[in-house]
Design an enzyme around this catalytic site. Structure first.
Site, PDB file in Angstrom:
ATOM      1  CB  ILE A   1      -1.062   0.206   1.085  1.00  0.00           C
ATOM      2  CG1 ILE A   1      -2.145  -1.347   1.382  1.00  0.00           C
ATOM      3  CG2 ILE A   1      -2.036   1.209   1.320  1.00  0.00           C
ATOM      4  CD1 ILE A   1      -2.616  -1.477   2.122  1.00  0.00           C
ATOM      5  N   PRO A   2       1.229   2.020  -0.870  1.00  0.00           N
ATOM      6  CG  PRO A   2       1.159   2.844  -3.607  1.00  0.00           C
ATOM      7  CD  PRO A   2       0.264   1.834  -2.565  1.00  0.00           C
ATOM      8  CB  CYS A   3       1.711   5.330   2.934  1.00  0.00           C
ATOM      9  SG  CYS A   3       2.696   4.557   3.694  1.00  0.00           S
ATOM     10  CG  HIS A   4       6.445   4.921  -1.025  1.00  0.00           C
ATOM     11  ND1 HIS A   4       5.877   4.087  -0.746  1.00  0.00           N
ATOM     12  CD2 HIS A   4       7.156   5.808  -2.640  1.00  0.00           C
ATOM     13  CE1 HIS A   4       5.922   4.006  -2.259  1.00  0.00           C
ATOM     14  NE2 HIS A   4       7.189   4.698  -3.271  1.00  0.00           N
TER      15      HIS A   4
END
Length: 189
Positions: free
Chosen positions: A142-145
């Site tokens: 889950i690419p929160c970056h």
């Protein structure tokens, strides 16, 4: 007759070119992902302090594939993690919507907290979106970056190294965040 038992939950610590990373899984999917640390022991401790993380280390085929994909990503390859199964048992509907919207962002694609909230059907909840991403149990998958503050600023990041780690991950994806390079003062003619 020999009965074989399928190991459906476990954890692994892997060495990548950017440091040691860790994952934990259940029979339903990935439940934890630890971003790079300097030591295997630190990652192991971080993984095992979370409830539901099994001490088993036998890896089902999808986990073997995920480990290879994480190592490839860390080496700079464009990897799509959107098909990785995740087990978000116990996560509320708001965070599920935010995480689902974030998973749709491709390698090198960014958005803001406000835009992500809007995409997830929760316009006006940028701060709450940031808080939801701060409790993301499986960063990278889950690419929160890839979520930035208003105006394209880096924003916060709850992983080890904070916003510096976030900036490095974005740079690996070809995204530059921050002020533009200084303008050339003169051409000399």
């Amino acid at each position: 007759m020999v009965t074989t038992v399928s190991i459906t939950a476990g954890h692994a610590v892997l060495e990548t070119v950017i440091g040691f990373m860790g994952i934990a899984w259940s029979e339903k999917g990935l439940i934890r992902l630890c971003l790079p640390e300097r030591s295997r022991e630190t990652v192991e401790r971080r993984l095992l302090r979370h409830g539901g993380v099994s001490s088993a280390t036998a890896q089902p085929p999808w986990v073997v594939e995920l480990i290879a994909a994480i190592k490839a990503y860390a080496a700079g390859e464009d990897i799509d993690f959107s098909a990785v199964p995740v087990d978000l048992h116990g996560v509320d509907d708001f965070r599920l919507a935010i995480y689902d919207a974030a998973r749709k962002l491709s390698f090198g694609e960014t958005t803001t907290y406000g835009e992500l909230a809007k995409t997830a059907g929760h316009a006006g909840l940028a701060r709450e979106t940031g808080a939801a991403l701060g409790s993301n149990p499986v960063p990278l998958v889950i690419p929160c970056h890839r979520i930035l503050a208003a105006g394209g600023k880096i924003g916060g990041f709850s992983a080890p190294g904070g916003s510096i780690t976030k900036e490095k991950m974005l740079a690996m994806e070809g995204v530059r965040v921050g002020p533009p390079p200084p303008a050339q003062v003169s051409f000399g003619f």
